[in-house]
Every structure is written in C-alpha cells, then in structure tokens.
Design an enzyme around this catalytic site. Structure first.
Site, PDB file in Angstrom:
ATOM      1  N   GLU A   1       0.816  -1.212   0.000  1.00 43.14           N
ATOM      2  CA  GLU A   1       0.000   0.000   0.000  1.00 43.14           C
ATOM      3  C   GLU A   1       0.862   1.279   0.000  1.00 43.14           C
ATOM      4  O   GLU A   1       0.443   2.310  -0.532  1.00 43.14           O
ATOM      5  CB  GLU A   1      -0.961  -0.055   1.199  1.00 43.14           C
TER       6      GLU A   1
ATOM      7  N   HIS B   1       3.646   1.828  -1.682  1.00 42.39           N
ATOM      8  CA  HIS B   1       3.946   2.156  -3.085  1.00 42.39           C
ATOM      9  C   HIS B   1       2.691   2.704  -3.781  1.00 42.39           C
ATOM     10  O   HIS B   1       2.751   3.694  -4.511  1.00 42.39           O
ATOM     11  CB  HIS B   1       4.377   0.898  -3.853  1.00 42.39           C
TER      12      HIS B   1
ATOM     13  N   SER C   1       6.668  -2.425   4.535  1.00 45.07           N
ATOM     14  CA  SER C   1       7.953  -2.624   3.867  1.00 45.07           C
ATOM     15  C   SER C   1       7.901  -3.964   3.141  1.00 45.07           C
ATOM     16  O   SER C   1       7.310  -4.923   3.651  1.00 45.07           O
ATOM     17  CB  SER C   1       9.078  -2.645   4.902  1.00 45.07           C
TER      18      SER C   1
ATOM     19  N   GLN D   1      17.371   8.391   2.838  1.00 43.08           N
ATOM     20  CA  GLN D   1      17.355   8.320   1.369  1.00 43.08           C
ATOM     21  C   GLN D   1      16.732   9.595   0.790  1.00 43.08           C
ATOM     22  O   GLN D   1      17.210  10.140  -0.212  1.00 43.08           O
ATOM     23  CB  GLN D   1      16.572   7.086   0.916  1.00 43.08           C
TER      24      GLN D   1
ATOM     25  N   GLY E   1       8.922   7.788  -0.394  1.00 40.50           N
ATOM     26  CA  GLY E   1       8.318   7.588   0.931  1.00 40.50           C
ATOM     27  C   GLY E   1       9.289   7.997   2.038  1.00 40.50           C
ATOM     28  O   GLY E   1      10.485   7.717   1.970  1.00 40.50           O
TER      29      GLY E   1
HETATM   30  O1  PAF Z   1      13.392   3.143  -2.149  1.00 38.07           O
HETATM   31  C1  PAF Z   1      13.591   2.316  -3.067  1.00 38.07           C
HETATM   32  O2  PAF Z   1      12.766   1.457  -3.377  1.00 38.07           O
HETATM   33  C2  PAF Z   1      14.910   2.370  -3.825  1.00 38.07           C
HETATM   34  O3  PAF Z   1      15.953   2.742  -2.987  1.00 38.07           O
HETATM   35  C3  PAF Z   1      14.856   3.250  -5.081  1.00 38.07           C
HETATM   36  C4  PAF Z   1      14.616   4.710  -4.724  1.00 38.07           C
HETATM   37  C5  PAF Z   1      13.769   2.769  -6.012  1.00 38.07           C
HETATM   38  C6  PAF Z   1      16.190   3.172  -5.824  1.00 38.07           C
HETATM   39  O4  PAF Z   1      16.468   1.887  -6.228  1.00 38.07           O
END
Ligand code: PAF
Length: 276
Positions: A31, A33, A180, A148, A142
């Site tokens: 969910e 994504h 996750s 990140q 996210g």
């Molecule tokens: O967060 C993720 O799924 C990955 O780190 C990403 C940003 C797609 C890069 O591979």
C-alpha cells in the site's frame, strides 16, 4: 488509458508534452507504493513508475538475490491505481559496462551510510539514471527511508535536476509497523514484536520534545529507549535523535529533529523514523 510497459531505454519517450509524476521502485508492491502512485497521478495526471531491483545498492551479504520479485502482481496493482507507464529494465540495460558512480557527501555518511557502505552511492546513481531516462517533472518518495530522501534532495539540488520532489508520509499497519517489502521475512513471533520499534521511536520523540536543551537528559532518554528495545529482543544498529536536515546527531532538542532507527529482528532489518 492502458498501462504502457518499456523494457529498454529507447522505448521511453524523451519528450513528454505533459507533467509526469514518477515513482521509482524495486517492486514487491504494498500500500505504501500504491499511495505514492495515487499521489503522483493526482498531482500530475500521469504516473510513471520503474521496477528495478538495483544491485548497486545492496552490499555483498545483503538480500539482493532473495529480494521479492513479483512482476505480474505488481503490474496488476499498478493498473488498479491508474499507473500510465512502467519502465522495467534489466541489469544489463541499466548498467552494461558502466563505470560511473554518484557519491553524495554529508547527509549520506552516517547511519544507513555507515552500516551499509556504498548503499547510497547505489541509490543516488540509479535515481540519477532513472531521472535521465524517464524525464519526470515530479518524483515521489516515501519518508520511511528518511535518509534516502535527504540524499536524493541533496543530489537533485547539486546536479540541477529539473525535477520537483515530494516526500510522503509512511503508510503503516494498524499496529504502527511501517509497510515494507521486507516485512514478509518476519516470523509470526517477530511480526508481533515488530511494532514495538516504532512505538519506542514515538515515545522517545515525545519525551525528548519536553527535554529541550538539557544535553545529559537527551542522551539518557535515547539510551533508555534503545536499552529497552534491546531487552525485548531487537538487535540495535542505531537509534538516534538527529537534525531533520543535516542528519547530524542532536545533543539538544531545539530546531526540527527526527528520531531515526535501524534494528534487526532475527535476520530481518527494519528501519523507521518519526518527527520529534
Ligand atoms: O526506495 C527504493 O525502493 C529504492 O531505494 C529506489 C529509490 C527505487 C532506488 O532503487
């Protein structure tokens, strides 16, 4: 409009004549994504995704080979939220004989960067390549991967990518566990224990907020929650209060702060964070 799939770089249009909201992913959708895809569609009217399990962001002893891959199901889920375009390259298509890597200094050095050497170089490199290939006007990430987000924000600023970034709230299970793709590795017992991690981050954040500038109490409060997590069966990688922009550790809670943590439950590594 039907979902269009491109597996090679020349199949991706290089001159969109409309806004493109891009959600880069490694597949194994949940969910979290889907909610990014809905946001992209809502804001831009057109949502492009990529599905690519990026080998350069996994360490030699990490789960690259066993990372869940479920393309058919992912595409069905993407269609259900109106995704318009999916770029699904092979490793060869993305890297071939590539010898160039992007290293974002500063925000990438501590925490995940220290525990997973090379991880953020891999993330920055693949996101830069995906931005060049897909040409999005907007990109959505996210906040579960808080560091990140900081690394990508820095890279976009430093390399002048004409991409507007949106960082969206973490989607959680009713008991607070952050969604996750790796949660599926948890055993039944570990799954029951897992929400205690986010609860500790939250409780530490609330307590720290009231502590303010008292350096000693800040340190003790963080240590108390880390100890309690360890006593309940979590292996702590890091559990820290940081400046929300620089990711440097906080000794006093004055400006915008964030509690961040990474723990292991059995063989599963969980990361999470919350505002202070
Ligand atoms: O967060 C993720 O799924 C990955 O780190 C990403 C940003 C797609 C890069 O591979």
């Amino acid at each position: 409009m039907a979902l269009k799939i491109a597996r090679s770089i020349p199949e991706v249009p290089s001159n969109w004549d409309h806004p493109v909201g891009f959600v880069p992913t490694m597949g194994a959708f949940h969910e979290g994504h889907l909610s990014l895809m809905r946001k992209a569609k809502e804001k831009c009217g057109f949502c492009a995704i990529s599905i690519f399990v990026n080998p350069t962001q996994f360490g030699p002893n990490e789960d690259f080979l066993k990372y869940p891959r479920q393309e058919e199901l992912d595409l069905e889920m993407a269609r259900s939220v109106g995704v318009d375009f999916a770029f699904i390259p092979s490793v060869e298509e993305m890297y071939g004989s590539a010898a160039t890597r992007i290293c974002v200094d500063g925000v990438s050095v501590r925490w995940e960067g220290a525990s997973r050497p090379g991880h953020f170089d891999g993330v920055a490199t693949v996101v830069a390549k995906l931005f060049h290939i897909v040409h999005p006007s907007h990109a959505f990430f996210g906040l579960k991967d808080f560091q990140q987000c900081a690394v990508i924000r820095q890279m976009v600023q430093d390399l002048n990518f004409p991409v507007e970034l949106s960082f969206e709230d973490t989607v959680r299970e009713p008991d607070g566990l952050a969604l996750s793709s790796r949660n599926r590795y948890l055993t039944g017992e570990e799954r029951k224990l897992a929400p205690h991690f986010y609860r500790s981050l939250r409780e530490a954040a609330v307590e720290l907020k009231s502590v303010g500038a008292n350096t000693l109490v800040v340190k003790d409060t963080i240590a108390k929650y880390a100890r309690s997590l360890a006593q309940s069966g979590f292996e702590i990688d890091y559990f820290a209060a940081v400046d929300a922009n620089s990711l440097e550790p906080l000794t006093q809670i004055t400006g915008a702060g964030r509690m961040i943590g990474a723990v292991k439950l059995g063989s599963t590594r969980l990361i999470d964070n919350c505002a202070i």
